[in-house]
Scaffold this motif. Structure first.
Motif, PDB file in Angstrom:
ATOM      1  N   PRO A  30      57.609  19.492  58.784  1.00  0.00           N
ATOM      2  CA  PRO A  30      56.189  19.574  58.451  1.00  0.00           C
ATOM      3  C   PRO A  30      55.613  18.182  58.288  1.00  0.00           C
ATOM      4  CG  PRO A  30      57.530  20.018  56.513  1.00  0.00           C
ATOM      5  CD  PRO A  30      58.485  19.915  57.672  1.00  0.00           C
ATOM      6  N   SER A  31      54.355  18.033  58.633  1.00  0.00           N
ATOM      7  CA  SER A  31      53.683  16.747  58.437  1.00  0.00           C
ATOM      8  C   SER A  31      53.406  16.533  56.960  1.00  0.00           C
ATOM      9  CB  SER A  31      52.370  16.714  59.210  1.00  0.00           C
ATOM     10  OG  SER A  31      51.454  17.656  58.652  1.00  0.00           O
ATOM     11  N   LEU A  32      53.091  15.311  56.588  1.00  0.00           N
ATOM     12  CA  LEU A  32      52.745  15.019  55.203  1.00  0.00           C
ATOM     13  C   LEU A  32      51.503  15.799  54.786  1.00  0.00           C
ATOM     14  CD1 LEU A  32      53.335  13.445  52.641  1.00  0.00           C
ATOM     15  CD2 LEU A  32      51.995  11.534  53.583  1.00  0.00           C
ATOM     16  N   ALA A  33      50.554  15.936  55.700  1.00  0.00           N
ATOM     17  CA  ALA A  33      49.347  16.707  55.389  1.00  0.00           C
ATOM     18  C   ALA A  33      49.692  18.165  55.122  1.00  0.00           C
ATOM     19  CB  ALA A  33      48.345  16.596  56.533  1.00  0.00           C
ATOM     20  N   THR A  34      50.613  18.713  55.906  1.00  0.00           N
ATOM     21  CA  THR A  34      51.040  20.095  55.691  1.00  0.00           C
ATOM     22  C   THR A  34      51.738  20.241  54.351  1.00  0.00           C
ATOM     23  OG1 THR A  34      51.263  20.547  58.056  1.00  0.00           O
ATOM     24  CG2 THR A  34      52.542  21.935  56.563  1.00  0.00           C
ATOM     25  N   LEU A  35      52.612  19.310  54.015  1.00  0.00           N
ATOM     26  CA  LEU A  35      53.297  19.358  52.736  1.00  0.00           C
ATOM     27  C   LEU A  35      52.313  19.316  51.578  1.00  0.00           C
ATOM     28  CD1 LEU A  35      56.297  16.955  53.444  1.00  0.00           C
ATOM     29  CD2 LEU A  35      56.428  19.416  53.047  1.00  0.00           C
ATOM     30  N   ARG A  36      51.324  18.460  51.679  1.00  0.00           N
ATOM     31  CA  ARG A  36      50.352  18.319  50.593  1.00  0.00           C
ATOM     32  C   ARG A  36      49.477  19.556  50.451  1.00  0.00           C
ATOM     33  NH1 ARG A  36      48.793  11.963  51.853  1.00  0.00           N
ATOM     34  NH2 ARG A  36      50.417  11.047  50.502  1.00  0.00           N
ATOM     35  N   ALA A  37      49.185  20.207  51.588  1.00  0.00           N
ATOM     36  CA  ALA A  37      48.335  21.403  51.534  1.00  0.00           C
ATOM     37  C   ALA A  37      49.115  22.650  51.142  1.00  0.00           C
ATOM     38  CB  ALA A  37      47.658  21.610  52.883  1.00  0.00           C
ATOM     39  N   GLY A  38      50.434  22.622  51.334  1.00  0.00           N
ATOM     40  CA  GLY A  38      51.280  23.719  50.885  1.00  0.00           C
ATOM     41  C   GLY A  38      50.962  25.046  51.535  1.00  0.00           C
ATOM     42  N   GLU A  39      50.766  26.070  50.713  1.00  0.00           N
ATOM     43  CA  GLU A  39      50.551  27.431  51.210  1.00  0.00           C
ATOM     44  C   GLU A  39      49.374  27.515  52.163  1.00  0.00           C
ATOM     45  OE1 GLU A  39      51.608  30.700  48.039  1.00  0.00           O
ATOM     46  OE2 GLU A  39      50.546  29.047  47.062  1.00  0.00           O
ATOM     47  N   ARG A  40      48.320  26.774  51.875  1.00  0.00           N
ATOM     48  CA  ARG A  40      47.123  26.857  52.721  1.00  0.00           C
ATOM     49  C   ARG A  40      47.431  26.433  54.150  1.00  0.00           C
ATOM     50  NH1 ARG A  40      45.264  23.875  48.575  1.00  0.00           N
ATOM     51  NH2 ARG A  40      44.806  22.114  49.934  1.00  0.00           N
ATOM     52  N   ALA A  41      48.157  25.344  54.302  1.00  0.00           N
ATOM     53  CA  ALA A  41      48.440  24.832  55.642  1.00  0.00           C
ATOM     54  C   ALA A  41      49.395  25.736  56.402  1.00  0.00           C
ATOM     55  CB  ALA A  41      49.020  23.423  55.550  1.00  0.00           C
ATOM     56  N   CYS A  42      50.326  26.359  55.678  1.00  0.00           N
ATOM     57  CA  CYS A  42      51.344  27.178  56.342  1.00  0.00           C
ATOM     58  C   CYS A  42      50.885  28.606  56.571  1.00  0.00           C
ATOM     59  CB  CYS A  42      52.629  27.154  55.521  1.00  0.00           C
ATOM     60  SG  CYS A  42      53.476  25.547  55.583  1.00  0.00           S
ATOM     61  N   GLY A  43      49.757  28.999  55.992  1.00  0.00           N
ATOM     62  CA  GLY A  43      49.270  30.358  56.196  1.00  0.00           C
ATOM     63  C   GLY A  43      50.228  31.387  55.668  1.00  0.00           C
ATOM     64  N   VAL A  44      50.633  31.237  54.404  1.00  0.00           N
ATOM     65  CA  VAL A  44      51.624  32.129  53.811  1.00  0.00           C
ATOM     66  C   VAL A  44      51.156  33.569  53.911  1.00  0.00           C
ATOM     67  CG1 VAL A  44      52.816  32.747  51.676  1.00  0.00           C
ATOM     68  CG2 VAL A  44      52.495  30.345  52.281  1.00  0.00           C
ATOM     69  N   VAL A  45      52.056  34.434  54.392  1.00  0.00           N
ATOM     70  CA  VAL A  45      51.731  35.853  54.579  1.00  0.00           C
ATOM     71  C   VAL A  45      52.846  36.697  54.008  1.00  0.00           C
ATOM     72  CG1 VAL A  45      50.316  35.518  56.639  1.00  0.00           C
ATOM     73  CG2 VAL A  45      52.775  35.823  56.872  1.00  0.00           C
ATOM     74  N   GLY A  46      52.573  37.994  53.879  1.00  0.00           N
ATOM     75  CA  GLY A  46      53.584  38.943  53.391  1.00  0.00           C
ATOM     76  C   GLY A  46      53.501  39.113  51.907  1.00  0.00           C
ATOM     77  N   ALA A  47      54.401  39.928  51.375  1.00  0.00           N
ATOM     78  CA  ALA A  47      54.416  40.226  49.942  1.00  0.00           C
ATOM     79  C   ALA A  47      54.815  38.989  49.168  1.00  0.00           C
ATOM     80  CB  ALA A  47      55.406  41.356  49.666  1.00  0.00           C
ATOM     81  N   ARG A  48      54.084  38.666  48.098  1.00  0.00           N
ATOM     82  CA  ARG A  48      54.388  37.478  47.321  1.00  0.00           C
ATOM     83  C   ARG A  48      54.553  37.791  45.844  1.00  0.00           C
ATOM     84  NH1 ARG A  48      53.767  32.458  49.118  1.00  0.00           N
ATOM     85  NH2 ARG A  48      55.042  32.103  47.270  1.00  0.00           N
ATOM     86  N   GLY A  49      54.630  39.044  45.467  1.00  0.00           N
ATOM     87  CA  GLY A  49      54.751  39.385  44.055  1.00  0.00           C
ATOM     88  C   GLY A  49      56.193  39.345  43.587  1.00  0.00           C
ATOM     89  N   LEU A  50      56.416  39.626  42.311  1.00  0.00           N
ATOM     90  CA  LEU A  50      57.769  39.670  41.800  1.00  0.00           C
ATOM     91  C   LEU A  50      58.548  40.737  42.558  1.00  0.00           C
ATOM     92  CD1 LEU A  50      57.265  39.322  37.961  1.00  0.00           C
ATOM     93  CD2 LEU A  50      57.840  37.578  39.630  1.00  0.00           C
TER      94      LEU A  50
END
Length: 276
Positions: free
Chosen positions: A253-273
């Motif tokens: 991942p680029s530094l910009a992607t690392l800094r943006a985290g979830e937003r840059a990676c487009g996190v999808v799927g279930a994220r609850g406990l």
């Protein structure tokens, strides 16, 4: 997510086995993928990411690589997961729980033969619910157990449920590990009844893309059945399942992607406990 990470430190050695028999990615049809990065390149990538000290949700999007990751093991279905991966020429990363290692002592070395190993704590506790000293102990004891069971250094860490705190991030930084989350949650720990493995494979096949880090669990029977659809689907799309160190060396991942985290990676799927 409870905090941004501030990890750093010096990685000692890569967590992957020798790749003397796997100097290039497997053929798909008549095409050959690029050569697997050397162990030195993988080690350098882990060290760089450790120094940056930011949690990783995905790799780069520039290649044809994806990382399948399996949490909570080893368990009763780990051997079957390894069989499916081996049949497909795929590799993966396994985040081990010390409590599970104690029950299945022979499996961690088999997992290391086919992939990379990470720390998933001693008991899979919800770390934000523990005092700081207990959070640190969970991380340290989980890492020690995984290293002892596999005979290799452990440079990757994933917090149970993806739940982080400043204490967790600081300890991961102090130990020189790389903190890895995911951008695709298969939902295999949430799907019930087990016969609904179709839903698991559908989620992964729908959401996976180059650079994805996919969350799965090798202590679930439905995951084995889902893999039988997921792995052929990856091959059809010319996506190669590799370990995290290989992904980070070949398509980081680029530094910009690392800094943006979830937003840059487009996190999808279930994220609850229940995930992670």
């Amino acid at each position: 997510m409870l905090a941004l990470a501030a990890c750093g430190g010096k990685a000692r050695q890569p967590t992957v086995p020798r790749l003397s028999r796997v100097t290039a990615a497997p053929r798909i049809g008549r095409r050959r993928a690029a050569a697997v990065p050397t162990l030195a390149a993988q080690s350098a990538a882990l060290e760089r990411l450790s120094r940056l000290g930011l949690p990783i949700y995905c790799g780069g999007r520039r290649g044809r690589l994806v990382a399948l990751t399996f949490d909570d093991g080893p368990g009763p279905y780990t051997g079957l997961v390894l069989r499916e991966l081996r049949r497909s020429g795929a590799r993966a990363t396994f985040f081990l729980v010390a409590r599970s290692i104690a029950r299945y002592r022979a499996l961690p070395r088999r997992e290391r033969e086919l992939g990379a190993i990470g720390d998933h704590t001693r008991t899979h506790a919800f770390l934000p619910g523990l005092p700081p000293a207990a959070q640190i102990a969970e991380i340290a004891r989980g890492r020690a157990a995984a290293a002892h069971a596999t005979g290799a250094p452990v440079e990757l860490f994933r917090p149970p449920y993806g739940a982080r705190t400043p204490t967790v991030d600081a300890e991961v930084r102090r130990q020189g590990m790389v903190e890895v989350l995911w951008d695709v949650d298969s939902g295999d720990s949430l799907v019930s009844p087990p016969e609904n493995f179709h839903a698991i494979s559908a989620v992964v096949r729908r959401d996976v893309r180059p650079g994805s880090i996919v969350l799965m669990h090798d202590n679930r029977g439905q995951t084995v059945r889902a893999l039988r659809a997921i792995l052929p689907a990856l091959r059809r799309r010319r996506l190669h399942a590799v370990t995290l160190p290989v992904l980070f060396a070949a398509d980081p991942p680029s530094l910009a992607t690392l800094r943006a985290g979830e937003r840059a990676c487009g996190v999808v799927g279930a994220r609850g406990l229940g995930s992670g």
